[in-house]
Write a protein that holds these residues in place. Structure first.
Motif, PDB file in Angstrom:
ATOM      1  N   GLN A   1       0.827  -1.208   0.000  1.00 51.60           N
ATOM      2  CA  GLN A   1       0.000   0.000   0.000  1.00 51.60           C
ATOM      3  C   GLN A   1       0.862   1.259   0.000  1.00 51.60           C
ATOM      4  N   VAL A   2       1.919   1.256   0.811  1.00 52.32           N
ATOM      5  CA  VAL A   2       2.813   2.419   0.888  1.00 52.32           C
ATOM      6  C   VAL A   2       3.491   2.667  -0.447  1.00 52.32           C
ATOM      7  N   MET A   3       3.967   1.616  -1.101  1.00 51.40           N
ATOM      8  CA  MET A   3       4.666   1.782  -2.365  1.00 51.40           C
ATOM      9  C   MET A   3       3.720   2.232  -3.472  1.00 51.40           C
ATOM     10  N   GLU A   4       2.468   1.839  -3.394  1.00 51.99           N
ATOM     11  CA  GLU A   4       1.469   2.344  -4.345  1.00 51.99           C
ATOM     12  C   GLU A   4       1.263   3.837  -4.140  1.00 51.99           C
ATOM     13  N   GLU A   5       1.256   4.278  -2.875  1.00 55.16           N
ATOM     14  CA  GLU A   5       1.123   5.704  -2.575  1.00 55.16           C
ATOM     15  C   GLU A   5       2.333   6.478  -3.085  1.00 55.16           C
TER      16      GLU A   5
END
Length: 359
Positions: A347-351
């Motif tokens: 999720q963080v890397m998508e952000e």
């Protein structure tokens, strides 16, 4: 003070319970036999600890097939490092980096000159270290096998050549094997304890806190064939370096064979699962050998900060000499906890990716 993993105390105001992936501790927790030993030792707290740790050193000697006179115990591995450096009193040390920061901290305390030797990428010792030792005027060498924080090991044949050359050049070697016990299933990593007597200029550093999940008790030890040096190291430190609870816990841990076998089997499977899944997320991942995985999140220098709102502590490795702002280390925890880390990372890397696209 150098920054280390496991600093849960700086985040006590967090609303979300923390999962600590920054400290490399056995996720199976404290063995039952160790818990019982600690409880049973409470009544002995009215007495001072044994300043010579006789029962503990005898137990360690039997466990490793050595003699108590070859063993020095301390308040964690770091304590043994500092006492060893004071006792040896070197003038010029070589440290292959990246490496555990306490080697340099201990050497700096006594005014020893330190030369950092950057390990060839991907941070793996190779034969070029031999040339560095040949050409330099060193009297101290710090090695870590497997390495912290990268997890890379030293090829057994190369390690033997290094130790032989160090003997010829009168270089004392601190060989940190604190994670070696958890790398027993990896064929490329081998402890030097079986041939300790061949290398009296080597002190092998060990720790009981990692495998048996008792870092709060602080219990480390070193083994060296030079018994005069061992005694000098013992006399260098504080009078009671090992408290009563830690000594009893250490003795009990050495008899927790079923727990040990279960832990090694679990870590062997789970570290490779975490390695595979981190690779699928697009990170550059180093092959693990102990209970942690080192990886690079290119272009993301604040990954650890982004995970804190999710209740996750990740070890940022930017304060290791030779590493950069996008290098990280994740401890191997329980399967469901590792799965949660991976979901949060995704999720963080998508952000992060979305932020870059909208710049």
């Amino acid at each position: 003070m150098p920054r280390h993993g496991g600093d849960i105390y700086s985040f006590q105001k967090q609303e979300k319970p923390l999962l600590d992936f920054s400290a490399n501790i056995n996720p199976l927790g404290v063995p039952d036999v160790v818990r019982s030993a600690i409880v049973n030792a409470v009544d002995f707290l009215v007495h001072y600890p044994d300043p010579a740790q006789r029962r503990l050193r005898q137990a360690l000697a039997e466990f490793h097939g050595k003699t108590p006179e070859q063993i020095v115990c301390g308040n964690g591995g770091a304590d043994v490092i500092f006492c060893t450096v004071r006792a040896v009193s070197p003038s010029h040390a070589l440290i292959p980096v990246p490496a555990f920061s306490e080697y340099a901290a201990a050497l700096a305390e006594i005014g020893c000159r330190v030369t950092y030797w950057k390990m060839p990428f991907p941070y793996q010792l190779d034969e070029t270290i031999l040339k560095a030792l040949e050409c330099g005027s060193y009297d101290f060498l710090a090695l870590c096998n497997p390495n912290n924080p990268t997890g890379t090991g030293i090829a057994p044949e190369l390690l033997e050549r290094i130790l032989c050359l160090a003997a010829e050049k009168h270089i004392f070697v601190l060989l940190d094997e604190c994670f070696c016990d958890m790398a027993e299933t990896e064929p490329g990593i081998r402890s030097m304890l079986p041939c300790l007597e061949q290398y009296p200029h080597v002190l092998v550093l060990k720790s009981l806190t990692k495998l048996y999940a008792i870092p709060g008790l602080r219990l480390g030890y070193g083994l060296c064939a030079d018994t005069e040096l061992v005694e000098k190291i013992r006399q260098t430190g504080q009078p009671w370096p090992v408290n009563t609870l830690a000594e009893e816990a250490g003795i009990a841990a050495l008899h927790a064979e079923e727990y040990r076998e279960k832990s090694l089997s679990f870590l062997q499977d789970e570290r490779w699962r975490l390695y595979d899944e981190l690779g699928k997320l697009g990170f550059r991942v180093w092959k693990p050998s102990a209970n942690f995985v080192f990886f690079r999140a290119e272009g993301c220098p604040d990954l650890d900060e982004r995970l804190i709102p999710y209740g996750i502590l990740l070890r940022h490795c930017d304060n290791y000499v030779g590493l950069g702002v996008d290098d990280y280390r994740a401890a191997v925890r329980l399967p469901e906890e590792n799965a949660y880390l991976l979901r949060c990372l995704r999720q963080v890397m998508e952000e992060v990716l979305l932020w870059w696209q909208n710049r």
